[in-house]
Design a protein around this motif. Structure first.
Motif, mmCIF file in Angstrom:
data_model
loop_
_atom_site.group_PDB
_atom_site.id
_atom_site.type_symbol
_atom_site.label_atom_id
_atom_site.label_comp_id
_atom_site.label_asym_id
_atom_site.label_seq_id
_atom_site.Cartn_x
_atom_site.Cartn_y
_atom_site.Cartn_z
ATOM 1 N N ARG A 101 0.835 -1.199 0.000
ATOM 2 C CA ARG A 101 0.000 0.000 0.000
ATOM 3 C C ARG A 101 0.871 1.251 0.000
ATOM 4 O O ARG A 101 0.510 2.284 -0.551
ATOM 5 N N TYR A 102 2.039 1.153 0.616
ATOM 6 C CA TYR A 102 3.016 2.232 0.650
ATOM 7 C C TYR A 102 4.311 1.756 -0.002
ATOM 8 O O TYR A 102 4.666 0.573 0.088
ATOM 9 N N ILE A 103 5.030 2.702 -0.620
ATOM 10 C CA ILE A 103 6.311 2.425 -1.256
ATOM 11 C C ILE A 103 7.400 3.184 -0.501
ATOM 12 O O ILE A 103 7.307 4.411 -0.338
ATOM 13 N N ALA A 104 8.408 2.472 -0.045
ATOM 14 C CA ALA A 104 9.548 3.094 0.632
ATOM 15 C C ALA A 104 10.761 2.997 -0.275
ATOM 16 O O ALA A 104 10.936 2.022 -1.004
ATOM 17 N N ARG A 105 11.603 4.032 -0.206
ATOM 18 C CA ARG A 105 12.871 4.011 -0.938
ATOM 19 C C ARG A 105 14.030 3.785 0.020
ATOM 20 O O ARG A 105 13.994 4.207 1.165
ATOM 21 N N MET A 106 15.037 3.121 -0.496
ATOM 22 C CA MET A 106 16.265 2.909 0.265
ATOM 23 C C MET A 106 17.396 2.789 -0.734
ATOM 24 O O MET A 106 17.216 2.252 -1.834
ATOM 25 N N ASP A 107 18.567 3.347 -0.372
ATOM 26 C CA ASP A 107 19.743 3.232 -1.224
ATOM 27 C C ASP A 107 20.730 2.237 -0.626
ATOM 28 O O ASP A 107 20.786 2.050 0.598
ATOM 29 N N ALA A 108 21.519 1.649 -1.497
ATOM 30 C CA ALA A 108 22.484 0.631 -1.065
ATOM 31 C C ALA A 108 23.646 1.230 -0.283
ATOM 32 O O ALA A 108 24.420 0.496 0.340
ATOM 33 N N PHE A 170 11.889 24.594 -5.984
ATOM 34 C CA PHE A 170 12.717 24.994 -7.108
ATOM 35 C C PHE A 170 14.134 25.388 -6.688
ATOM 36 O O PHE A 170 14.966 25.681 -7.547
ATOM 37 N N VAL A 171 14.410 25.404 -5.391
ATOM 38 C CA VAL A 171 15.782 25.635 -4.939
ATOM 39 C C VAL A 171 16.616 24.394 -5.227
ATOM 40 O O VAL A 171 17.683 24.447 -5.841
ATOM 41 N N ASP A 172 16.122 23.263 -4.786
ATOM 42 C CA ASP A 172 16.792 21.963 -4.956
ATOM 43 C C ASP A 172 15.780 20.912 -4.502
ATOM 44 O O ASP A 172 14.671 21.250 -4.074
ATOM 45 N N ALA A 173 16.158 19.638 -4.592
ATOM 46 C CA ALA A 173 15.275 18.586 -4.094
ATOM 47 C C ALA A 173 15.092 18.781 -2.590
ATOM 48 O O ALA A 173 16.067 18.726 -1.838
ATOM 49 N N PRO A 174 13.863 19.020 -2.120
ATOM 50 C CA PRO A 174 13.674 19.392 -0.714
ATOM 51 C C PRO A 174 13.696 18.235 0.276
ATOM 52 O O PRO A 174 13.658 18.464 1.480
ATOM 53 N N LEU A 175 13.768 17.016 -0.211
ATOM 54 C CA LEU A 175 13.890 15.883 0.708
ATOM 55 C C LEU A 175 14.754 14.812 0.064
ATOM 56 O O LEU A 175 14.852 14.717 -1.154
ATOM 57 N N ALA A 176 15.415 14.019 0.913
ATOM 58 C CA ALA A 176 16.348 13.003 0.425
ATOM 59 C C ALA A 176 15.587 11.798 -0.115
ATOM 60 O O ALA A 176 14.738 11.218 0.580
ATOM 61 N N HIS A 177 15.920 11.413 -1.326
ATOM 62 C CA HIS A 177 15.224 10.320 -1.998
ATOM 63 C C HIS A 177 15.189 9.032 -1.171
ATOM 64 O O HIS A 177 14.128 8.397 -1.049
ATOM 65 N N PRO A 178 16.310 8.584 -0.582
ATOM 66 C CA PRO A 178 16.256 7.309 0.152
ATOM 67 C C PRO A 178 15.495 7.365 1.467
ATOM 68 O O PRO A 178 15.398 6.349 2.149
ATOM 69 N N THR A 179 14.926 8.524 1.819
ATOM 70 C CA THR A 179 14.123 8.598 3.048
ATOM 71 C C THR A 179 12.634 8.494 2.799
ATOM 72 O O THR A 179 11.868 8.388 3.758
ATOM 73 N N VAL A 180 12.177 8.524 1.558
ATOM 74 C CA VAL A 180 10.748 8.730 1.338
ATOM 75 C C VAL A 180 9.925 7.456 1.516
ATOM 76 O O VAL A 180 10.381 6.337 1.286
ATOM 77 N N LEU A 181 8.685 7.683 1.929
ATOM 78 C CA LEU A 181 7.616 6.686 1.917
ATOM 79 C C LEU A 181 6.435 7.373 1.251
ATOM 80 O O LEU A 181 6.069 8.492 1.634
ATOM 81 N N PHE A 182 5.847 6.740 0.222
ATOM 82 C CA PHE A 182 4.726 7.388 -0.468
ATOM 83 C C PHE A 182 3.616 6.385 -0.767
ATOM 84 O O PHE A 182 3.821 5.169 -0.755
ATOM 85 N N ARG A 183 2.441 6.917 -1.026
ATOM 86 C CA ARG A 183 1.267 6.097 -1.319
ATOM 87 C C ARG A 183 1.374 5.544 -2.748
ATOM 88 O O ARG A 183 1.717 6.284 -3.673
ATOM 89 N N ARG A 184 1.061 4.281 -2.924
ATOM 90 C CA ARG A 184 1.268 3.638 -4.216
ATOM 91 C C ARG A 184 0.425 4.265 -5.329
ATOM 92 O O ARG A 184 0.799 4.226 -6.503
ATOM 93 N N GLU A 185 -0.720 4.867 -4.990
ATOM 94 C CA GLU A 185 -1.569 5.445 -6.036
ATOM 95 C C GLU A 185 -0.903 6.616 -6.745
ATOM 96 O O GLU A 185 -1.334 7.016 -7.832
ATOM 97 N N LEU A 186 0.158 7.168 -6.169
ATOM 98 C CA LEU A 186 0.833 8.289 -6.819
ATOM 99 C C LEU A 186 1.414 7.875 -8.162
ATOM 100 O O LEU A 186 1.205 8.547 -9.177
ATOM 101 N N PHE A 187 2.172 6.780 -8.197
ATOM 102 C CA PHE A 187 2.738 6.389 -9.486
ATOM 103 C C PHE A 187 1.681 5.795 -10.402
ATOM 104 O O PHE A 187 1.812 5.846 -11.626
ATOM 105 N N GLU A 188 0.609 5.262 -9.830
ATOM 106 C CA GLU A 188 -0.479 4.756 -10.668
ATOM 107 C C GLU A 188 -1.211 5.905 -11.364
ATOM 108 O O GLU A 188 -1.630 5.770 -12.521
ATOM 109 N N HIS A 189 -1.361 7.041 -10.685
ATOM 110 C CA HIS A 189 -2.101 8.177 -11.242
ATOM 111 C C HIS A 189 -1.208 9.176 -11.972
ATOM 112 O O HIS A 189 -1.648 9.809 -12.938
#
Length: 350
Positions: A101-108, A170-189
């Motif tokens: 239901r949620y997607i988490a990112r993590m880097d190696a 628009f300054v820069d990426a405001p949050l670190a990619h490997p920290t995110v958790l997002f709702r799966r419907e985001l990439f579906e929509h």
């Protein structure tokens, strides 16, 4: 045997019973020296309802053997292989196989705090208006000259609320990619990762924010962001300053076309870099009326307005392309003191 391109394999215990709440996407390529610790930090999460998708993106080291060993020990770990080189391809492959239901990112390269997922899941469950939640990060580095990266992480850590993420996007990426958790419907929509020559995370954030998606960050430092000389953000052309700006200027122009309402545009900053960036904005269809700066400037063929003579709120729109860390905040403080509102009357895009 290794998984083939885009192929999904399970550990020896067979298919999982039911779908996990969280799918963790961890792509890797030639990162055997850090991969074991990264995987261990996810296995040690206090929140246990997850699957971990380890996505091999063409490794030539011991990484795949490490991944197979982990999958044999824990049936929640699934192995993928993506033959097309590039983290965006690997992540899209992960999204296609994710069940959560949620997607988490993590880097190696990194390590997550044991309470990371529990904290983030609780946040999204309690805040249905927010669709992406990150965390603050702890910066660790083996690079001697890392002040710029350390300052960037410190800046990211100041941004917590949805409004702050939106106005600073628009300054820069405001949050670190490997920290995110997002709702799966985001990439579906709204679609997944763009595989072009660009910073895939910042492009995704800008695209989703343009669609009205709200981002936030929990105030705890729940990921150790390990900076080293070979990290992609330091070595790959997709993360160069030019790549970042050419990505964000397109989304900046799209947003301005919707919000200017006929107001003339003034650029804060008169350096060669600022004028080059203004030209790129003009190439996206945004006419530039004038430039401003704290000191008088002679700009042949261009209109210059002293900063103390800037029009009042609502009469113009100001874009700051000044890129020195900290200077943008001083620009925002000054414009705010003049009654202008960030995100309505001006935006920082340096």
């Amino acid at each position: 045997m290794d998984a083939g391109p885009g192929h999904d394999t399970m550990g020896p215990s067979g298919a999982m019973n039911g779908k996990p709440m969280v799918s963790i996407l961890l792509p890797y390529r030639d990162t055997a020296h850090t991969l074991d610790a990264a995987i261990a930090s996810m296995v040690d999460q206090t929140f246990a309802d997850w699957e971990l998708l380890l996505i091999d993106n063409g490794s030539t080291d011991a990484g795949p053997r490490l991944a197979h060993a982990w999958s044999r020990r824990d049936p929640r770990i699934r192995l993928l292989s993506e033959a097309r080189k590039g983290i965006a391809h690997a992540l899209n492959s992960g999204l296609a196989h994710a069940q959560g239901r949620y997607i988490a990112r993590m880097d190696a390269d990194d390590r997550s705090h044991p309470d990371r997922l529990a904290t983030q899941v609780a946040y999204l469950e309690a805040h249905p208006e927010v669709a992406v939640v990150g965390t603050r990060t702890t910066f660790a580095t083996t690079v001697d000259r890392s002040l710029g990266m350390a300052s960037f992480v410190a800046w990211q850590n100041t941004i917590l609320s949805p409004h702050e993420h939106y106005v600073k996007r628009f300054v820069d990426a405001p949050l670190a990619h490997p920290t995110v958790l997002f709702r799966r419907e985001l990439f579906e929509h709204h679609g997944g990762y763009d595989t072009g020559p660009l910073p895939e995370d910042h492009e995704l954030w800008l695209r989703w924010m343009a669609a009205g998606v709200r981002f936030a960050k929990v105030p705890a430092e729940l990921l150790i962001w390990n900076d080293h000389a070979y990290r992609l953000s330091r070595t790959h052309m997709n993360y160069s300053l030019d790549a970042f700006f050419s990505t964000k200027v397109k989304w900046l122009a799209r947003w301005m076309r919707r919000t200017l309402n006929g107001r003339p545009v003034i650029i804060a900053g008169t350096s060669t870099l600022c004028r080059d960036r203004a030209a790129q904005l003009e190439a996206e269809g945004i006419a530039i009326h004038a430039f401003t700066d704290v000191r008088p400037r002679h700009l042949p063929g261009l209109v210059f307005i002293p900063h103390h003579a800037l029009p009042s709120a609502g009469e113009v729109f100001i874009v700051s392309f000044i890129s020195q860390r900290g200077t943008g905040d001083r620009v925002a403080t000054y414009l705010t003191s003049r009654g202008l509102v960030e995100g309505r009357d001006f935006i920082l895009a340096g």
